[in-house]
Design an enzyme around this catalytic site. Structure first.
Site, PDB file in Angstrom:
ATOM      1  N   SER A 169     129.829 -35.791 -39.612  1.00 27.95           N
ATOM      2  CA  SER A 169     128.709 -36.435 -39.408  1.00 27.95           C
ATOM      3  C   SER A 169     128.507 -38.104 -39.159  1.00 27.95           C
ATOM      4  O   SER A 169     127.448 -38.494 -38.953  1.00 27.95           O
ATOM      5  CB  SER A 169     127.955 -36.372 -40.999  1.00 27.95           C
ATOM      6  OG  SER A 169     127.291 -35.169 -40.814  1.00 27.95           O
ATOM      7  N   LYS A 227     127.270 -38.848 -36.034  1.00 31.25           N
ATOM      8  CA  LYS A 227     125.597 -38.657 -35.619  1.00 31.25           C
ATOM      9  C   LYS A 227     124.970 -40.003 -35.251  1.00 31.25           C
ATOM     10  O   LYS A 227     124.278 -40.016 -34.265  1.00 31.25           O
ATOM     11  CB  LYS A 227     124.833 -38.020 -37.001  1.00 31.25           C
ATOM     12  CG  LYS A 227     125.345 -36.648 -37.163  1.00 31.25           C
ATOM     13  CD  LYS A 227     124.707 -36.012 -38.423  1.00 31.25           C
ATOM     14  CE  LYS A 227     125.158 -34.511 -38.676  1.00 31.25           C
ATOM     15  NZ  LYS A 227     124.600 -34.048 -40.000  1.00 31.25           N
ATOM     16  N   TYR A 230     127.742 -30.715 -30.278  1.00 32.58           N
ATOM     17  CA  TYR A 230     127.761 -31.176 -31.588  1.00 32.58           C
ATOM     18  C   TYR A 230     129.052 -30.751 -32.473  1.00 32.58           C
ATOM     19  O   TYR A 230     129.445 -31.503 -33.003  1.00 32.58           O
ATOM     20  CB  TYR A 230     126.444 -30.581 -32.445  1.00 32.58           C
ATOM     21  CG  TYR A 230     126.287 -30.926 -33.669  1.00 32.58           C
ATOM     22  CD1 TYR A 230     126.217 -32.240 -34.379  1.00 32.58           C
ATOM     23  CD2 TYR A 230     126.716 -29.899 -34.756  1.00 32.58           C
ATOM     24  CE1 TYR A 230     126.001 -32.151 -35.731  1.00 32.58           C
ATOM     25  CE2 TYR A 230     126.744 -29.938 -36.065  1.00 32.58           C
ATOM     26  CZ  TYR A 230     126.706 -31.382 -36.411  1.00 32.58           C
ATOM     27  OH  TYR A 230     126.369 -31.612 -37.863  1.00 32.58           O
ATOM     28  N   TYR A 267     122.944 -38.580 -46.904  1.00 29.39           N
ATOM     29  CA  TYR A 267     122.658 -37.340 -47.196  1.00 29.39           C
ATOM     30  C   TYR A 267     121.456 -37.499 -48.296  1.00 29.39           C
ATOM     31  O   TYR A 267     120.573 -38.606 -48.065  1.00 29.39           O
ATOM     32  CB  TYR A 267     123.501 -36.426 -47.800  1.00 29.39           C
ATOM     33  CG  TYR A 267     124.785 -36.133 -46.922  1.00 29.39           C
ATOM     34  CD1 TYR A 267     124.645 -35.608 -45.651  1.00 29.39           C
ATOM     35  CD2 TYR A 267     125.935 -36.616 -47.212  1.00 29.39           C
ATOM     36  CE1 TYR A 267     125.586 -35.618 -44.731  1.00 29.39           C
ATOM     37  CE2 TYR A 267     127.069 -36.515 -46.427  1.00 29.39           C
ATOM     38  CZ  TYR A 267     126.715 -35.781 -45.092  1.00 29.39           C
ATOM     39  OH  TYR A 267     127.908 -35.732 -44.217  1.00 29.39           O
ATOM     40  N   VAL A 319     131.607 -35.089 -44.194  1.00 29.76           N
ATOM     41  CA  VAL A 319     132.377 -34.094 -45.117  1.00 29.76           C
ATOM     42  C   VAL A 319     133.846 -34.081 -45.020  1.00 29.76           C
ATOM     43  O   VAL A 319     134.600 -33.515 -45.615  1.00 29.76           O
ATOM     44  CB  VAL A 319     131.801 -32.720 -44.870  1.00 29.76           C
ATOM     45  CG1 VAL A 319     130.253 -32.615 -45.277  1.00 29.76           C
ATOM     46  CG2 VAL A 319     131.904 -32.128 -43.305  1.00 29.76           C
TER      47      VAL A 319
HETATM   48  N1  GLU Z   1     130.623 -30.208 -39.272  1.00 31.84           N
HETATM   49  C1  GLU Z   1     129.561 -30.501 -40.197  1.00 31.84           C
HETATM   50  C2  GLU Z   1     128.218 -29.489 -40.116  1.00 31.84           C
HETATM   51  O1  GLU Z   1     127.533 -29.460 -39.234  1.00 31.84           O
HETATM   52  C3  GLU Z   1     129.037 -31.652 -40.204  1.00 31.84           C
HETATM   53  C4  GLU Z   1     128.596 -31.870 -41.660  1.00 31.84           C
HETATM   54  C5  GLU Z   1     128.857 -33.393 -41.912  1.00 31.84           C
HETATM   55  O2  GLU Z   1     129.648 -33.918 -42.208  1.00 31.84           O
HETATM   56  O3  GLU Z   1     127.755 -33.649 -42.984  1.00 31.84           O
HETATM   57  O4  GLU Z   1     128.276 -28.418 -40.568  1.00 31.84           O
END
Ligand code: GLU
Length: 440
Positions: free
Chosen positions: A73, A76, A198, A250, A268
């Protein structure tokens, strides 16, 4: 004579601080590595790296700062910058909001009615963001994203194909989000290409040192301090750092601002980046996560760095800086020039109505306001004022505009404001342009 085995240089207290932090939290074994994607479950929970990069590119590091992991993430906010560059802020805002959702990363938080994802840090917003990256075909768009991430890190980054395959084959929830976005017209076409981009951007491999440089690039106005390469247009930094501040951790975002007080993003994979604009970037890697999906050691390390180095962004240095180095009027100070009796008499009579402010340092609202206040509240108002810029290092855009308005205020009273010893070059050229533009 120093002992012969003494090192040639002083032990840096900053390096010692980073080493001590690592030692302090290495024993913390709480949390679990992410296992909702099979490849992520293979991460080694004992790995732990801390890196701090300054805005001139010096990196202090301790532990496993070269251990590779996927960015997840943390991509992002960086891809949000790419979308902003490719489509412009208005277009991006039409598709993706900037409200914190307070929900988990994979929540399906879409605005009632419009279907617009609340922000670009939850998966729905990130998938919509990826769909806005421009390029003739998939490969070009992927190269655009990987190129941008590499510019932030200051080295060419690559994709972990095994993680990508794992993300793609198990990403049913993200696929469902993609179709919901398509249903609401937030995605104009088949969701699959946006989802694939993504999943790939999440699978880019970095290490903690890379993350510190990513963060330092954000702290340094978008230019990687080690390579000098621009990773994102300066005009979009505010938007990127804002969503990191409000939505980067988050459903821990509010708690994070209270405890750490830096724009940040976690992933994550176990990484965290934290940015203190103008000062430094932090990258931490430790894959054991808490219930919200943030690295357990990573959160602790950032809290400690913020507290011990005094970095909370709402506790800036108490003294804003003083712009006035000296203030005097023509009756108090005389040059050594020999004058005729008539000249001296004139100075005696009018000297007090000439004021000189010698300025210094950086001009911004907080440092310029006392100067403006003195000039506008002095009675009698000076007929002639000089602002001496010899020691002024910088003026921001707001200070330049206020100075131009000050010139006009003097003009309206038939009085004169003179800037002396102004350097050439920005931002002072902007000052000349502002003043001229209003004096035609
Ligand atoms: N690959 C992860 C997903 O979209 C990214 C999530 C993350 O790092 O929060 O499920």
């Amino acid at each position: 004579m120093p002992p012969t085995d003494a090192p040639h240089h002083l032990d840096s207290p900053i390096q010692a601080f980073v080493d001590a932090l690592h030692a302090r939290f290495a024993g913390l074994t709480d949390g679990r590595v992410a296992d909702y994607i099979p490849e992520l479950a293979k991460a080694d929970a004992s790995k732990f790296g801390i890196a701090i990069a300054t805005v001139d590119g010096r990196v202090y590091e301790a532990g496993d700062t070269r251990a590779p992991f996927t960015i997840q993430s943390i991509s992002k906010p960086l891809v949000y910058g790419v979308a902003l560059e490719d489509c412009g802020a208005e277009r991006v805002r039409a598709s993706i909001g900037v409200e914190p959702s307070g929900d988990a990363f994979n929540s399906i938080s879409l605005e009632a009615g419009t279907g617009r994802p609340l922000n670009p840090m939850i998966n729905a917003g990130a998938i919509a963001t990826s769909s806005l990256v421009q390029g003739a075909d998939r490969d070009t768009r992927l190269a655009r994203v990987v190129g941008a991430l590499s510019a932030y890190a200051g080295r060419p980054l690559a994709i972990d194909e095994a993680v990508f395959e794992s993300e793609r084959s198990t990403g049913h929830r993200n696929r469902a989000i993609g179709h919901l976005l398509r249903n609401h017209g937030i995605l104009a076409d088949d969701p699959e290409p946006a989802l694939e981009l993504y999943f790939r951007q999440c699978s880019v491999v970095v290490d903690a040192r890379d993350l510190a440089l990513v963060a330092a690039t954000l702290a340094n106005g978008g230019v990687n301090p080690a390579t000098g390469q621009r990773a994102v247009a300066a005009e979009h930094l505010g938007a990127i750092l804002s969503v990191m501040t409000t939505c980067g951790m988050y459903d821990f975002a509010g708690e994070w601002v209270a405890r750490v007080g830096m724009p940040a993003k976690s992933g994550v994979g176990g990484g965290i980046v934290a940015v203190l604009p103008g000062q430094l970037g932090i990258g931490v890697y430790s894959p054991a996560l808490d219930a919200r999906g943030n690295s357990v050691r990573g959160v602790k390390v950032c809290e400690a760095i913020s507290a011990e180095l005094g970095l909370h962004f709402l506790q800036p240095p108490r003294v804003a800086g003083v712009a006035v180095r000296a203030r005097y009027d023509g009756a108090q100070v005389r040059s050594k020039r020999r004058r005729t009796g008539a000249e001296a008499a004139l100075l005696d009579r009018h000297g007090a109505s000439i004021v000189v402010h010698e300025l210094q340092g950086d001009l911004r609202f907080a440092t310029l306001e006392p100067v403006i206040r003195a000039l506008s509240e002095d009675t009698p108002a000076p007929a002639f004022a000089v602002l001496d810029f010899k020691r002024v290092a910088h003026a921001d855009a707001a200070a330049v505009r206020l100075l131009a308005r000050l010139v006009e205020a003097f003009g309206r009273r038939g009085a004169h404001l003179v800037f002396s010893r102004v350097r050439r070059g920005s931002p002072f050229d902007a000052l000349a342009a502002e003043v001229d533009a209003h004096h035609v």
